[in-house]
Design an enzyme around this catalytic site. Structure first.
Site, PDB file in Angstrom:
ATOM      1  N   ASP A  31      -6.586  -6.730  -0.031  1.00 25.21           N
ATOM      2  CA  ASP A  31      -5.705  -5.823  -0.455  1.00 25.21           C
ATOM      3  C   ASP A  31      -5.736  -4.793   0.772  1.00 25.21           C
ATOM      4  O   ASP A  31      -6.794  -4.170   1.300  1.00 25.21           O
ATOM      5  CB  ASP A  31      -5.983  -4.905  -1.414  1.00 25.21           C
ATOM      6  CG  ASP A  31      -5.306  -3.891  -2.019  1.00 25.21           C
ATOM      7  OD1 ASP A  31      -4.362  -3.646  -1.560  1.00 25.21           O
ATOM      8  OD2 ASP A  31      -5.699  -3.323  -2.903  1.00 25.21           O
ATOM      9  N   ASN A  37       1.864  -2.624  -8.898  1.00 25.21           N
ATOM     10  CA  ASN A  37       1.927  -1.508  -9.519  1.00 25.21           C
ATOM     11  C   ASN A  37       1.729  -0.262  -8.803  1.00 25.21           C
ATOM     12  O   ASN A  37       2.505   0.878  -9.135  1.00 25.21           O
ATOM     13  CB  ASN A  37       1.059  -1.393 -10.723  1.00 25.21           C
ATOM     14  CG  ASN A  37      -0.257  -1.208 -10.417  1.00 25.21           C
ATOM     15  OD1 ASN A  37      -0.705  -1.935  -9.403  1.00 25.21           O
ATOM     16  ND2 ASN A  37      -1.046  -0.550 -11.397  1.00 25.21           N
ATOM     17  N   HIS A  38       1.287  -0.269  -7.628  1.00 27.02           N
ATOM     18  CA  HIS A  38       1.198   1.053  -6.773  1.00 27.02           C
ATOM     19  C   HIS A  38       2.615   1.399  -6.098  1.00 27.02           C
ATOM     20  O   HIS A  38       2.701   2.385  -5.392  1.00 27.02           O
ATOM     21  CB  HIS A  38       0.228   0.738  -5.847  1.00 27.02           C
ATOM     22  CG  HIS A  38      -1.286   0.846  -6.326  1.00 27.02           C
ATOM     23  ND1 HIS A  38      -1.906   1.676  -6.431  1.00 27.02           N
ATOM     24  CD2 HIS A  38      -1.876  -0.303  -6.768  1.00 27.02           C
ATOM     25  CE1 HIS A  38      -3.229   1.365  -7.171  1.00 27.02           C
ATOM     26  NE2 HIS A  38      -2.949  -0.035  -7.222  1.00 27.02           N
ATOM     27  N   GLU A  42       0.677  -3.302  -1.043  1.00 25.25           N
ATOM     28  CA  GLU A  42       0.941  -2.492  -2.139  1.00 25.25           C
ATOM     29  C   GLU A  42       0.144  -1.062  -1.780  1.00 25.25           C
ATOM     30  O   GLU A  42       0.273   0.104  -2.497  1.00 25.25           O
ATOM     31  CB  GLU A  42       0.739  -2.772  -3.659  1.00 25.25           C
ATOM     32  CG  GLU A  42      -0.748  -3.291  -3.852  1.00 25.25           C
ATOM     33  CD  GLU A  42      -0.938  -3.332  -5.458  1.00 25.25           C
ATOM     34  OE1 GLU A  42      -0.111  -2.899  -6.018  1.00 25.25           O
ATOM     35  OE2 GLU A  42      -1.920  -4.075  -5.725  1.00 25.25           O
ATOM     36  N   ASN A  43      -0.898  -1.204  -1.112  1.00 27.45           N
ATOM     37  CA  ASN A  43      -1.746   0.038  -0.658  1.00 27.45           C
ATOM     38  C   ASN A  43      -1.863   0.155   0.626  1.00 27.45           C
ATOM     39  O   ASN A  43      -2.562   1.322   1.161  1.00 27.45           O
ATOM     40  CB  ASN A  43      -3.334  -0.285  -1.233  1.00 27.45           C
ATOM     41  CG  ASN A  43      -3.211  -0.187  -2.832  1.00 27.45           C
ATOM     42  OD1 ASN A  43      -2.753   0.780  -3.492  1.00 27.45           O
ATOM     43  ND2 ASN A  43      -3.950  -1.063  -3.609  1.00 27.45           N
TER      44      ASN A  43
END
Length: 69
Positions: free
Chosen positions: A8, A67-68, A39-40
């Site tokens: 991630d 979902n972020h 996503e992060n």
């Protein structure tokens, strides 16, 4: 086909690490495709267009989100 998946990527240190290492890692592993979980990338708050461009320019073929975003 060899697929490299990175996840991630988090914040500025994660983006910098991808920019610095992805090219060599792809070559070392003879990866045909590099997928990066981004996503992060914006410090845990999703992904910005500028960060997406940087990751793609570093050699990512595809960016995944979650979902972020």
């Amino acid at each position: 086909m060899r697929i490299l998946f990175l996840g991630d990527v988090y914040g500025a240190p994660g983006v910098a690490a991808v920019e610095h290492h992805l090219g060599a890692l792809r070559a070392e592993l003879d990866a045909d495709c590099a997928i990066v979980n981004a996503e992060n990338a914006a410090d845990g708050a999703g992904l910005t267009p500028k960060l997406a461009e940087r990751l793609l320019a570093a050699g990512a073929d595809c960016l995944t989100l979650g979902n972020h975003v």
